[in-house]
Design an enzyme around this catalytic site. Structure first.
Site, PDB file in Angstrom:
ATOM      1  N   HIS A 233       0.810  -1.222   0.000  1.00  0.00           N
ATOM      2  CA  HIS A 233       0.000   0.000   0.000  1.00  0.00           C
ATOM      3  C   HIS A 233       0.840   1.267   0.000  1.00  0.00           C
ATOM      4  CE1 HIS A 233      -3.079  -2.961   0.756  1.00  0.00           C
ATOM      5  NE2 HIS A 233      -3.837  -2.112   0.087  1.00  0.00           N
ATOM      6  N   GLU A 478     -10.845 -11.215  -4.248  1.00  0.00           N
ATOM      7  CA  GLU A 478      -9.396 -11.041  -4.102  1.00  0.00           C
ATOM      8  C   GLU A 478      -8.755 -12.201  -3.344  1.00  0.00           C
ATOM      9  OE1 GLU A 478      -8.579  -7.418  -1.969  1.00  0.00           O
ATOM     10  OE2 GLU A 478     -10.281  -7.667  -0.639  1.00  0.00           O
ATOM     11  N   ASP A 502      -4.366  -8.461  -4.232  1.00  0.00           N
ATOM     12  CA  ASP A 502      -4.400  -9.556  -3.271  1.00  0.00           C
ATOM     13  C   ASP A 502      -4.598 -10.900  -3.958  1.00  0.00           C
ATOM     14  OD1 ASP A 502      -3.885  -8.595  -0.654  1.00  0.00           O
ATOM     15  OD2 ASP A 502      -5.770  -7.498  -0.715  1.00  0.00           O
ATOM     16  N   CYS A 549     -10.205  -3.552  -9.948  1.00  0.00           N
ATOM     17  CA  CYS A 549      -9.712  -2.360  -9.248  1.00  0.00           C
ATOM     18  C   CYS A 549      -8.314  -2.579  -8.672  1.00  0.00           C
ATOM     19  CB  CYS A 549     -10.685  -1.918  -8.164  1.00  0.00           C
ATOM     20  SG  CYS A 549     -10.938  -3.145  -6.886  1.00  0.00           S
TER      21      CYS A 549
HETATM   22  C1  PEP Z   1      -6.586  -5.474  -4.363  1.00  0.00           C
HETATM   23  O1  PEP Z   1      -6.265  -6.300  -3.509  1.00  0.00           O
HETATM   24  O2  PEP Z   1      -6.374  -5.635  -5.593  1.00  0.00           O
HETATM   25  C2  PEP Z   1      -7.247  -4.216  -3.969  1.00  0.00           C
HETATM   26  C3  PEP Z   1      -7.712  -3.374  -4.873  1.00  0.00           C
HETATM   27  O3  PEP Z   1      -7.332  -3.941  -2.653  1.00  0.00           O
HETATM   28  P1  PEP Z   1      -6.101  -3.395  -1.774  1.00  0.00           P
HETATM   29  O4  PEP Z   1      -4.971  -3.069  -2.724  1.00  0.00           O
HETATM   30  O5  PEP Z   1      -6.600  -2.215  -1.021  1.00  0.00           O
HETATM   31  O6  PEP Z   1      -5.776  -4.557  -0.885  1.00  0.00           O
HETATM   32 MG    MG Z   2      -7.057  -6.121  -1.497  1.00  0.00          MG
END
Ligand code: PEP
Ligand code: MG
Length: 619
Positions: A233, A478, A502, A549
């Site tokens: 992140h 995910e 994920d 996403c």
């Molecule tokens: C993902 O896991 O692709 C996602 C969009 O969620 P995050 O990156 O916040 O875990």
């Molecule tokens: Mg995620």
């Protein structure tokens, strides 16, 4: 088309260049970093957020911590010792990780740094320091941080009496280890960067997502760290803030002075310290060219994302922080496809109440002026462990597999109810969807719907305005188990959002935030693609919307494959929208679908990458 626009998505350059270092422990005398003549040194890492930043260095001192002191009740002593042991375990993990990075150093430096880190390791492994701290917690009944201070002072006094230069040098190492332990105990995430001069480049051992959220692009030019992977992140936040960043760059901190000029090349994964005039001029020209390109892409803002053969695609924005809203609108996002509500929980020591969350969400909904906002319930846990959560549940052995996201919400119903209430209220001001992270089963979705129904009834009884009808409830796909259950989940959910970050991590068992395995992180692995395909097909059969996403949605390299597989909605970092739109407008969807079928017959991700890149180069 092989986009010459740097991708904003995953960039798995190889971590670990010619150099590595420990933390700023000192004492090694090695000067890692490839020397480019004079005082210039170059470091390699993962280019995680494209762009070039040039500015004065600000080295994050790992030692600047305020140390609390307080007495411990007799019945709390055991817990305090356990808290200290947890901090020591974490310190061992950190030092081992730094040590493995030192292996890529040239021999002499690697050896010297290896010795130093071995010494640090032994200091946190049943040493005089650790035993002394435990004893002081038990006997003096003081908190662990204060016990560390007292024990280090005692050890320093002993060394001082010995009149031995070698041992005198070791006390600095002990102090360094003491600071590491204290930082771990305090779970210190907050660092104030607000008073730095504009354009400052942050150099640090590691930046947590919470630290990164505090970086203001008006002040900070970019950043580079020793640790961190391309899909964690911290990297996602860097892309979202538009800050050039290099993570996982070994050796970065040794001998760098505050104020020295640094170049961060977030595309190539290079950091240059104290570059000569001609290199500076070259990078300044590249930075200007990139800015011109970015401005050029902005002209696409008002044009639709429509393929050459006439299929419309919805391009939405992922929002990490409230200030991204402006970027989303500026870059032509048609809605918010993923609002990561974790920002409301970061860098604070109390939970946001319903009114505060409602106010934040309402600002987003109203700010988007009638475009849909997809609010995800908090995805706390994993690497996004807010301070309060760490205090409550301790340090999990496998954070990514532990109590995070919807699991935490169902374990702590008050938390979930408060957030759902805020979302339902915000939904009265414009279109809002609710998205559930880390769903593993249909039962979890049903349970959340039940809770949402109760919350809605309670609010209506109180006469509070809420969304009517209730907002659609979507599932983040995910977890591989969820993807494989997509058929069933598609009937429990109103829409799907595929979280490829994920999904890749869990399918391939690759920690997305660990630079050591970054080269293995591969969303084009056939196993990941099959899960994506299976999910899309289940959604299409059930006639629910399916979006992607994860970070690949914002990388034009993947657009043809995702569209070819049937996706018509993508959500990405706001700054990525124009480049993806450009790719879509140049694409023939019939051809993309044909190529996607060929790709799905492959068993080798290298071959898949070649087929995809060839296709991108032709259309
Ligand atoms: C993902 O896991 O692709 C996602 C969009 O969620 P995050 O990156 O916040 O875990
Ligand atoms: Mg995620």
């Amino acid at each position: 088309m092989k986009s010459d626009t740097p991708p904003t998505g995953p960039m798995t350059g190889s971590a670990g260049g010619p150099v590595a270092s420990p933390d700023r422990g000192g004492g090694s005398g090695a000067t890692p970093g490839e020397s480019l003549g004079g005082s210039t040194r170059a470091f390699r890492g993962l280019g995680v957020s494209p762009g070039i930043a040039i500015g004065p260095a600000h080295v994050v001192e790992s030692g600047s911590v305020n140390i609390p002191e307080y007495p411990i009740a007799a019945d709390a002593v055991e817990a305090e010792v356990a808290r200290f042991n947890e901090a020591a375990t974490k310190a061992r993990r950190q030092i081992k990780k730094l040590k493995s990075k030192a292996l890529v150093l040239p021999d002499s430096a690697s050896e010297e740094i290896g010795f130093l880190l071995d010494a640090h390791l032994s200091m946190v492994t049943n040493s005089r320091l650790t035993r002394g701290v435990e004893q002081r917690i038990k006997q003096d009944r003081i908190n662990a941080e204060a016990a560390i201070q007292a024990e280090i002072a005692a050890i320093a006094a002993t060394f001082a009496g010995m009149d031995d230069a070698y041992l005198a040098g070791r006390i600095d190492d002990i102090r360094e280890v003491g600071r590491r332990l204290t930082r771990n105990l305090l779970k210190q995430e907050y660092r104030a960067f607000s008073t730095l001069p504009p354009g400052t480049i942050i150099l640090a051992e590691e930046l947590t997502p919470a630290d990164t959220a505090l970086l203001d692009p008006n002040t900070i030019g970019g950043f580079a760290t020793v640790l961190g992977g391309a899909e964690g992140h911290t990297a996602i936040l860097a892309r979202s803030l538009g800050l050039p960043a290099v993570l996982g760059a070994p050796g970065l901190l040794s001998g760098v002075r505050n104020g020295v000029t640094v170049i961060v090349d977030g595309l190539q994964g290079r950091v240059l310290v104290d570059p000569p005039a001609e290199v500076l001029a070259d990078y300044s020209a590249r930075r200007a060219a990139r800015e011109r390109e970015r401005q050029g892409l902005k002209s696409l803002r008002k044009l639709p994302a429509i393929t050459r053969d006439g299929t419309a695609v919805t391009l939405m924005a992922n929002l990490e922080l409230p200030r991204d809203l402006e970027h989303a609108l500026e870059h032509g996002a048609q809605g918010i496809g993923l609002l990561r509500t974790e920002f409301m929980f970061m860098n604070r020591d109390h939970l946001p109440d319903e009114d505060e969350q409602y106010a934040e969400l309402r600002t987003m909904v109203e700010g988007m002026g009638g475009r849909t906002v997809t609010a995800r319930t908090m995805d706390l846990g994993g690497e996004k462990l807010a301070g309060w959560m760490a205090g409550r549940y301790g340090e999990p052995a496998n954070p990514a597999l532990g109590l995070r996201a919807i699991r935490l919400g169902l374990r702590e119903p008050k938390l979930l109810e408060t957030q759902l209430a805020a979302m339902l209220r915000a939904g009265a001001h414009g279109p809002l969807r609710i998205l559930l992270p880390m769903i593993g089963s249909v039962a979890e979705v049903q349970k959340v719907r039940e809770v949402m129904g109760q919350v809605a009834r309670r609010l209506r009884r109180r006469g509070v305005a809420i969304a009517d009808p209730l907002p659609p409830v979507g599932v983040m796909v995910e977890v591989p188990g969820a993807a494989l259950s997509a058929d069933a989940l598609a009937y429990a959910a109103d829409f799907f959002a595929i979280g490829t970050n994920d999904l890749t991590q869990y399918t391939l068992a690759i920690d997305r935030a660990d630079e050591q395995v970054a080269t293995l992180y591969d969303p084009l692995h056939p196993a990941v693609l099959r899960l994506i395909q299976f999910t899309i097909e289940a959604a299409l059969r059930a006639r629910i919307t399916v979006s992607v996403c994860g970070e690949i949605a914002g990388d034009p390299r993947y657009s043809a494959l995702l569209l070819g597989l049937g996706v018509r909605e993508l959500s990405m970092a706001p700054l990525a929208v124009p480049a993806v739109k450009k790719r879509i407008r140049a694409m023939d969807l019939m051809e993309a679908s044909r190529r996607a079928r060929v790709i799905m017959d492959q068993s080798d991700s290298g071959r898949i990458a070649t087929l995809l890149d060839d296709f991108n180069a032709t259309i």
